[in-house]
Design a protein around this motif. Sequence first.
Motif, PDB file in Angstrom:
ATOM      1  N   VAL A  18     -84.794  92.545  42.643  1.00 50.86           N
ATOM      2  CA  VAL A  18     -84.539  93.532  41.597  1.00 50.86           C
ATOM      3  C   VAL A  18     -84.846  92.961  40.210  1.00 50.86           C
ATOM      4  O   VAL A  18     -85.381  93.654  39.352  1.00 50.86           O
ATOM      5  N   HIS A  19     -84.520  91.683  39.993  1.00 50.80           N
ATOM      6  CA  HIS A  19     -84.664  91.076  38.672  1.00 50.80           C
ATOM      7  C   HIS A  19     -85.915  90.218  38.575  1.00 50.80           C
ATOM      8  O   HIS A  19     -86.204  89.415  39.465  1.00 50.80           O
ATOM      9  N   LYS A  20     -86.624  90.397  37.458  1.00 50.88           N
ATOM     10  CA  LYS A  20     -87.761  89.546  37.090  1.00 50.88           C
ATOM     11  C   LYS A  20     -87.431  89.050  35.688  1.00 50.88           C
ATOM     12  O   LYS A  20     -87.735  89.706  34.706  1.00 50.88           O
ATOM     13  N   LEU A  21     -86.785  87.896  35.607  1.00 55.79           N
ATOM     14  CA  LEU A  21     -86.144  87.453  34.369  1.00 55.79           C
ATOM     15  C   LEU A  21     -87.049  86.715  33.398  1.00 55.79           C
ATOM     16  O   LEU A  21     -86.630  86.392  32.298  1.00 55.79           O
ATOM     17  N   LYS A  22     -88.304  86.433  33.786  1.00 52.70           N
ATOM     18  CA  LYS A  22     -89.230  85.797  32.842  1.00 52.70           C
ATOM     19  C   LYS A  22     -89.637  86.798  31.767  1.00 52.70           C
ATOM     20  O   LYS A  22     -89.667  88.007  32.002  1.00 52.70           O
ATOM     21  N   ALA A  23     -89.966  86.295  30.600  1.00 54.25           N
ATOM     22  CA  ALA A  23     -90.344  87.135  29.463  1.00 54.25           C
ATOM     23  C   ALA A  23     -91.420  88.141  29.854  1.00 54.25           C
ATOM     24  O   ALA A  23     -92.283  87.857  30.683  1.00 54.25           O
ATOM     25  N   ALA A  24     -91.368  89.311  29.268  1.00 53.46           N
ATOM     26  CA  ALA A  24     -92.341  90.389  29.420  1.00 53.46           C
ATOM     27  C   ALA A  24     -92.284  91.064  30.790  1.00 53.46           C
ATOM     28  O   ALA A  24     -93.048  91.983  31.047  1.00 53.46           O
ATOM     29  N   ASN A  25     -91.395  90.650  31.689  1.00 52.61           N
ATOM     30  CA  ASN A  25     -91.260  91.326  32.978  1.00 52.61           C
ATOM     31  C   ASN A  25     -90.179  92.393  32.918  1.00 52.61           C
ATOM     32  O   ASN A  25     -90.456  93.561  33.111  1.00 52.61           O
ATOM     33  N   ASP A  26     -88.938  92.006  32.656  1.00 55.42           N
ATOM     34  CA  ASP A  26     -87.828  92.940  32.565  1.00 55.42           C
ATOM     35  C   ASP A  26     -87.133  92.783  31.215  1.00 55.42           C
ATOM     36  O   ASP A  26     -87.020  91.671  30.704  1.00 55.42           O
ATOM     37  N   VAL A  27     -86.665  93.904  30.669  1.00 56.76           N
ATOM     38  CA  VAL A  27     -85.902  93.885  29.428  1.00 56.76           C
ATOM     39  C   VAL A  27     -84.420  93.730  29.788  1.00 56.76           C
ATOM     40  O   VAL A  27     -83.855  94.562  30.509  1.00 56.76           O
ATOM     41  N   VAL A  28     -83.824  92.655  29.316  1.00 56.69           N
ATOM     42  CA  VAL A  28     -82.414  92.387  29.552  1.00 56.69           C
ATOM     43  C   VAL A  28     -81.674  92.615  28.238  1.00 56.69           C
ATOM     44  O   VAL A  28     -82.119  92.168  27.183  1.00 56.69           O
ATOM     45  N   ARG A  29     -80.547  93.316  28.323  1.00 57.24           N
ATOM     46  CA  ARG A  29     -79.779  93.687  27.138  1.00 57.24           C
ATOM     47  C   ARG A  29     -78.316  93.271  27.284  1.00 57.24           C
ATOM     48  O   ARG A  29     -77.838  93.067  28.390  1.00 57.24           O
ATOM     49  N   ILE A  30     -77.640  93.203  26.150  1.00 57.59           N
ATOM     50  CA  ILE A  30     -76.186  93.054  26.147  1.00 57.59           C
ATOM     51  C   ILE A  30     -75.588  94.294  25.510  1.00 57.59           C
ATOM     52  O   ILE A  30     -76.181  94.902  24.626  1.00 57.59           O
ATOM     53  N   TYR A  31     -74.403  94.654  25.991  1.00 51.76           N
ATOM     54  CA  TYR A  31     -73.634  95.714  25.339  1.00 51.76           C
ATOM     55  C   TYR A  31     -72.182  95.274  25.252  1.00 51.76           C
ATOM     56  O   TYR A  31     -71.769  94.315  25.907  1.00 51.76           O
ATOM     57  N   LEU A  32     -71.425  95.965  24.414  1.00 52.54           N
ATOM     58  CA  LEU A  32     -70.027  95.618  24.169  1.00 52.54           C
ATOM     59  C   LEU A  32     -69.113  96.564  24.935  1.00 52.54           C
ATOM     60  O   LEU A  32     -69.377  97.771  25.011  1.00 52.54           O
ATOM     61  N   SER A  33     -68.046  96.006  25.505  1.00 53.73           N
ATOM     62  CA  SER A  33     -67.096  96.794  26.282  1.00 53.73           C
ATOM     63  C   SER A  33     -65.679  96.313  25.990  1.00 53.73           C
ATOM     64  O   SER A  33     -65.468  95.144  25.672  1.00 53.73           O
ATOM     65  N   ASN A  34     -64.735  97.228  26.134  1.00 46.97           N
ATOM     66  CA  ASN A  34     -63.332  96.844  26.038  1.00 46.97           C
ATOM     67  C   ASN A  34     -62.621  97.117  27.366  1.00 46.97           C
ATOM     68  O   ASN A  34     -61.406  97.159  27.440  1.00 46.97           O
ATOM     69  N   THR A  35     -63.408  97.300  28.419  1.00 41.67           N
ATOM     70  CA  THR A  35     -62.902  97.535  29.766  1.00 41.67           C
ATOM     71  C   THR A  35     -63.059  96.256  30.570  1.00 41.67           C
ATOM     72  O   THR A  35     -64.128  95.637  30.551  1.00 41.67           O
ATOM     73  N   VAL A  36     -62.017  95.860  31.281  1.00 40.46           N
ATOM     74  CA  VAL A  36     -62.055  94.622  32.075  1.00 40.46           C
ATOM     75  C   VAL A  36     -63.107  94.757  33.173  1.00 40.46           C
ATOM     76  O   VAL A  36     -63.025  95.674  34.001  1.00 40.46           O
ATOM     77  N   PRO A  37     -64.112  93.868  33.212  1.00 48.65           N
ATOM     78  CA  PRO A  37     -65.117  93.916  34.277  1.00 48.65           C
ATOM     79  C   PRO A  37     -64.528  93.509  35.629  1.00 48.65           C
ATOM     80  O   PRO A  37     -63.608  92.707  35.700  1.00 48.65           O
ATOM     81  N   SER A  38     -65.093  94.070  36.695  1.00 46.67           N
ATOM     82  CA  SER A  38     -64.746  93.675  38.054  1.00 46.67           C
ATOM     83  C   SER A  38     -65.977  93.023  38.677  1.00 46.67           C
ATOM     84  O   SER A  38     -67.001  93.692  38.863  1.00 46.67           O
ATOM     85  N   ALA A  39     -65.879  91.743  39.000  1.00 45.50           N
ATOM     86  CA  ALA A  39     -67.011  91.020  39.587  1.00 45.50           C
ATOM     87  C   ALA A  39     -67.466  91.666  40.892  1.00 45.50           C
ATOM     88  O   ALA A  39     -68.655  91.660  41.204  1.00 45.50           O
ATOM     89  N   SER A  40     -66.539  92.252  41.636  1.00 45.01           N
ATOM     90  CA  SER A  40     -66.888  92.800  42.943  1.00 45.01           C
ATOM     91  C   SER A  40     -67.164  94.307  42.945  1.00 45.01           C
ATOM     92  O   SER A  40     -67.901  94.787  43.799  1.00 45.01           O
TER      93      SER A  40
END
Length: 141
Positions: A18-40
């Motif tokens: 699913v992921h192609k993390l090298k430059a120019a392959n996939d756009v990866v972003r960050i966003y801000l949340s105030n909701t506790v993430p669930s790893a699972s």
Amino acid sequence: MAVFNKFNQFVEDLGDGVHKLKAANDVVRIYLSNTVPSASLDLVKADLAEIAGGNGYTAGGADVQNDATEASGTLTVTGVDVTYTASGGSIGPFQYVVLYNDTPIAPADPLIGWWDYGSAITLLVGESFTTDFGASMFTVA
């Protein structure tokens, strides 16, 4: 500096290509949340609430201009630091900076990981917050 935490689904998504993390392959972003993430339980961006856009924060998050390099069997994923500055009103509250891949169609917007800043942060007008990735965002060994 907050510690990187991965979503469990990210590991499966890597194996599925699913992921192609090298430059120019996939756009990866960050966003801000105030909701506790669930790893699972959190798999895609729609599973984990984002704070409202406005006042210097753009909904959907910021492109981290990701790149990846491999050395001795370890993949190091890097990104540029992102700074948010509140203007015209406050930003937040938020406690988590969430990393996701904005490129894949299926699944749409798969989650990668998050950083927990320990307590809720609200930026007042003129205040800034920088997500400082240091030498790398994360590694895969």
